[in-house]
Write a protein that holds these residues in place. Structure first.
Motif, PDB file in Angstrom:
ATOM      1  N   ASN A   9       0.811  -1.210   0.000  1.00  0.00           N
ATOM      2  CA  ASN A   9       0.000   0.000   0.000  1.00  0.00           C
ATOM      3  C   ASN A   9       0.851   1.269   0.000  1.00  0.00           C
ATOM      4  N   LYS A  10       2.119   1.173   0.314  1.00  0.00           N
ATOM      5  CA  LYS A  10       3.031   2.319   0.213  1.00  0.00           C
ATOM      6  C   LYS A  10       3.220   2.732  -1.246  1.00  0.00           C
ATOM      7  N   PHE A  11       2.951   1.817  -2.154  1.00  0.00           N
ATOM      8  CA  PHE A  11       3.112   2.067  -3.588  1.00  0.00           C
ATOM      9  C   PHE A  11       1.762   2.333  -4.251  1.00  0.00           C
ATOM     10  N   LYS A  12       0.797   2.859  -3.491  1.00  0.00           N
ATOM     11  CA  LYS A  12      -0.551   3.105  -4.001  1.00  0.00           C
ATOM     12  C   LYS A  12      -0.476   3.932  -5.286  1.00  0.00           C
ATOM     13  N   ASN A  13      -1.266   3.540  -6.281  1.00  0.00           N
ATOM     14  CA  ASN A  13      -1.290   4.156  -7.609  1.00  0.00           C
ATOM     15  C   ASN A  13       0.079   4.081  -8.282  1.00  0.00           C
ATOM     16  N   GLY A  14       0.823   3.063  -7.954  1.00  0.00           N
ATOM     17  CA  GLY A  14       2.133   2.813  -8.557  1.00  0.00           C
ATOM     18  C   GLY A  14       2.343   1.315  -8.654  1.00  0.00           C
ATOM     19  N   GLN A  15       3.583   0.925  -8.799  1.00  0.00           N
ATOM     20  CA  GLN A  15       3.872  -0.497  -8.885  1.00  0.00           C
ATOM     21  C   GLN A  15       5.229  -0.807  -8.288  1.00  0.00           C
ATOM     22  N   ILE A  16       5.377  -2.059  -7.882  1.00  0.00           N
ATOM     23  CA  ILE A  16       6.646  -2.549  -7.375  1.00  0.00           C
ATOM     24  C   ILE A  16       7.126  -3.602  -8.371  1.00  0.00           C
ATOM     25  N   THR A  17       8.354  -3.504  -8.792  1.00  0.00           N
ATOM     26  CA  THR A  17       8.894  -4.451  -9.769  1.00  0.00           C
ATOM     27  C   THR A  17       9.811  -5.441  -9.056  1.00  0.00           C
ATOM     28  N   PHE A  18       9.983  -6.579  -9.672  1.00  0.00           N
ATOM     29  CA  PHE A  18      10.844  -7.604  -9.090  1.00  0.00           C
ATOM     30  C   PHE A  18      11.484  -8.435 -10.188  1.00  0.00           C
ATOM     31  N   LYS A  19      12.621  -9.012  -9.871  1.00  0.00           N
ATOM     32  CA  LYS A  19      13.350  -9.933 -10.748  1.00  0.00           C
ATOM     33  C   LYS A  19      14.085 -10.878  -9.802  1.00  0.00           C
ATOM     34  N   GLU A  20      13.674 -12.144  -9.798  1.00  0.00           N
ATOM     35  CA  GLU A  20      14.225 -13.096  -8.845  1.00  0.00           C
ATOM     36  C   GLU A  20      14.432 -14.462  -9.481  1.00  0.00           C
ATOM     37  N   THR A  21      15.240 -15.263  -8.818  1.00  0.00           N
ATOM     38  CA  THR A  21      15.414 -16.667  -9.160  1.00  0.00           C
ATOM     39  C   THR A  21      14.889 -17.476  -7.989  1.00  0.00           C
ATOM     40  N   VAL A  43      11.870 -15.422 -12.495  1.00  0.00           N
ATOM     41  CA  VAL A  43      10.622 -14.661 -12.542  1.00  0.00           C
ATOM     42  C   VAL A  43      10.942 -13.179 -12.599  1.00  0.00           C
ATOM     43  N   GLU A  44      10.151 -12.486 -13.385  1.00  0.00           N
ATOM     44  CA  GLU A  44      10.317 -11.042 -13.543  1.00  0.00           C
ATOM     45  C   GLU A  44       8.935 -10.456 -13.738  1.00  0.00           C
ATOM     46  N   GLY A  45       8.683  -9.321 -13.125  1.00  0.00           N
ATOM     47  CA  GLY A  45       7.371  -8.720 -13.299  1.00  0.00           C
ATOM     48  C   GLY A  45       7.138  -7.563 -12.364  1.00  0.00           C
ATOM     49  N   PHE A  46       5.847  -7.291 -12.115  1.00  0.00           N
ATOM     50  CA  PHE A  46       5.485  -6.181 -11.246  1.00  0.00           C
ATOM     51  C   PHE A  46       4.154  -6.466 -10.568  1.00  0.00           C
ATOM     52  N   VAL A  47       3.923  -5.761  -9.476  1.00  0.00           N
ATOM     53  CA  VAL A  47       2.628  -5.753  -8.797  1.00  0.00           C
ATOM     54  C   VAL A  47       2.149  -4.321  -8.816  1.00  0.00           C
ATOM     55  N   GLN A  48       1.035  -4.085  -9.481  1.00  0.00           N
ATOM     56  CA  GLN A  48       0.458  -2.750  -9.560  1.00  0.00           C
ATOM     57  C   GLN A  48      -0.570  -2.602  -8.442  1.00  0.00           C
ATOM     58  N   VAL A  49      -0.474  -1.492  -7.712  1.00  0.00           N
ATOM     59  CA  VAL A  49      -1.319  -1.279  -6.546  1.00  0.00           C
ATOM     60  C   VAL A  49      -2.212  -0.075  -6.803  1.00  0.00           C
ATOM     61  N   ASP A  50      -3.528  -0.264  -6.597  1.00  0.00           N
ATOM     62  CA  ASP A  50      -4.452   0.874  -6.631  1.00  0.00           C
ATOM     63  C   ASP A  50      -5.557   0.615  -5.620  1.00  0.00           C
ATOM     64  N   SER A  51      -6.529   1.489  -5.578  1.00  0.00           N
ATOM     65  CA  SER A  51      -7.565   1.381  -4.548  1.00  0.00           C
ATOM     66  C   SER A  51      -8.494   0.189  -4.771  1.00  0.00           C
ATOM     67  N   THR A  52      -8.555  -0.325  -6.010  1.00  0.00           N
ATOM     68  CA  THR A  52      -9.459  -1.441  -6.281  1.00  0.00           C
ATOM     69  C   THR A  52      -8.819  -2.802  -6.040  1.00  0.00           C
ATOM     70  N   GLY A  53      -7.491  -2.889  -5.982  1.00  0.00           N
ATOM     71  CA  GLY A  53      -6.859  -4.189  -5.756  1.00  0.00           C
ATOM     72  C   GLY A  53      -5.397  -4.197  -6.139  1.00  0.00           C
ATOM     73  N   TYR A  54      -4.897  -5.409  -6.357  1.00  0.00           N
ATOM     74  CA  TYR A  54      -3.490  -5.634  -6.648  1.00  0.00           C
ATOM     75  C   TYR A  54      -3.394  -6.508  -7.885  1.00  0.00           C
ATOM     76  N   LEU A  55      -2.748  -6.002  -8.924  1.00  0.00           N
ATOM     77  CA  LEU A  55      -2.601  -6.740 -10.174  1.00  0.00           C
ATOM     78  C   LEU A  55      -1.154  -7.185 -10.301  1.00  0.00           C
ATOM     79  N   ALA A  56      -0.940  -8.488 -10.425  1.00  0.00           N
ATOM     80  CA  ALA A  56       0.399  -9.046 -10.567  1.00  0.00           C
ATOM     81  C   ALA A  56       0.592  -9.534 -11.998  1.00  0.00           C
ATOM     82  N   HIS A  57       1.696  -9.120 -12.593  1.00  0.00           N
ATOM     83  CA  HIS A  57       2.079  -9.571 -13.940  1.00  0.00           C
ATOM     84  C   HIS A  57       3.467 -10.196 -13.798  1.00  0.00           C
ATOM     85  N   ILE A  58       3.570 -11.484 -14.151  1.00  0.00           N
ATOM     86  CA  ILE A  58       4.811 -12.232 -13.939  1.00  0.00           C
ATOM     87  C   ILE A  58       5.182 -12.968 -15.226  1.00  0.00           C
TER      88      ILE A  58
END
Length: 187
Positions: A9-21, A43-58
């Motif tokens: 929720n600190k990234f509200k209306n933004g996204q957090i990206t990741f790249k991991e093994t 795995v590589e992707g992001f989690v987009q955070v907004d008021s309606t939910g959390y969208l993960a793209h991996i």
């Protein structure tokens, strides 16, 4: 690949990206005993955070070692998957009014204040395992395997054999017996 909702929720209306093994070999082998091995899962992707939910793209890239369907020899199967998951808390799900019940079933409800994408990655890997696994030699072979009293047939060969069986004529030595099978309706 776990995040607390408070952290996301600190990234509200933004996204957090990741790249991991990830090392998922032991957990995947527990869930699917036919898996012989799993190389590192990138795995590589992001989690987009907004008021309606959390969208993960991996995006997932790995190689699974499975036994051949014919010879049981180990075969490396490369997998490249795209995973999209939408997560919502119970309150966010209840706030949805313009979404049909069918669309709501596609949303992953959060039972805890935690999103664990590792489970989604494992699920998608298991769902995308091939049903037929063949070695390079088996793929290029023109002749199917056979033994002393058995052989593998293609679907076309089975259909052709069935047609021949149905077209076979009655053995003349048994033709007289067929007359005994005549019912009263036919007489």
């Amino acid at each position: 690949m776990k995040w607390a909702l408070a952290e996301l929720n600190k990234f509200k209306n933004g996204q957090i990206t990741f790249k991991e093994t990830l090392d998922l070999e032991s957990s995947l082998k527990l869930r699917e005993p036919s898996i012989l091995g799993v190389k590192d899962v990138f795995v590589e992707g992001f989690v987009q955070v907004d008021s309606t939910g959390y969208l993960a793209h991996i995006v997932v890239n790995t190689t699974i070692i499975l036994p051949s369907s014919r010879s049981l020899e180990p075969v490396d199967i490369p997998l490249s998957l795209v995973v999209d998951e939408e997560y919502m808390t119970e309150a966010q799900l209840n706030a949805l009014s313009d979404v049909s019940e069918e669309e709501k079933q596609l949303i992953m409800p959060l039972e805890k204040d935690l999103i664990d994408l590792t489970e989604a990655v494992e699920d998608y890997i298991l769902l995308n395992l091939p049903l037929q696994v063949l070695t390079e030699a088996e793929l290029s072979a023109t002749e199917l395997p056979k033994g002393d009293f058995w052989q593998v047939l293609t679907e076309d060969e089975v259909a052709h054999a069935d047609n021949q069986d149905s077209e076979e004529k009655i053995d003349p030595r048994l033709a007289k017996l067929s007359e005994l099978l005549v019912t009263d309706d036919e007489e």
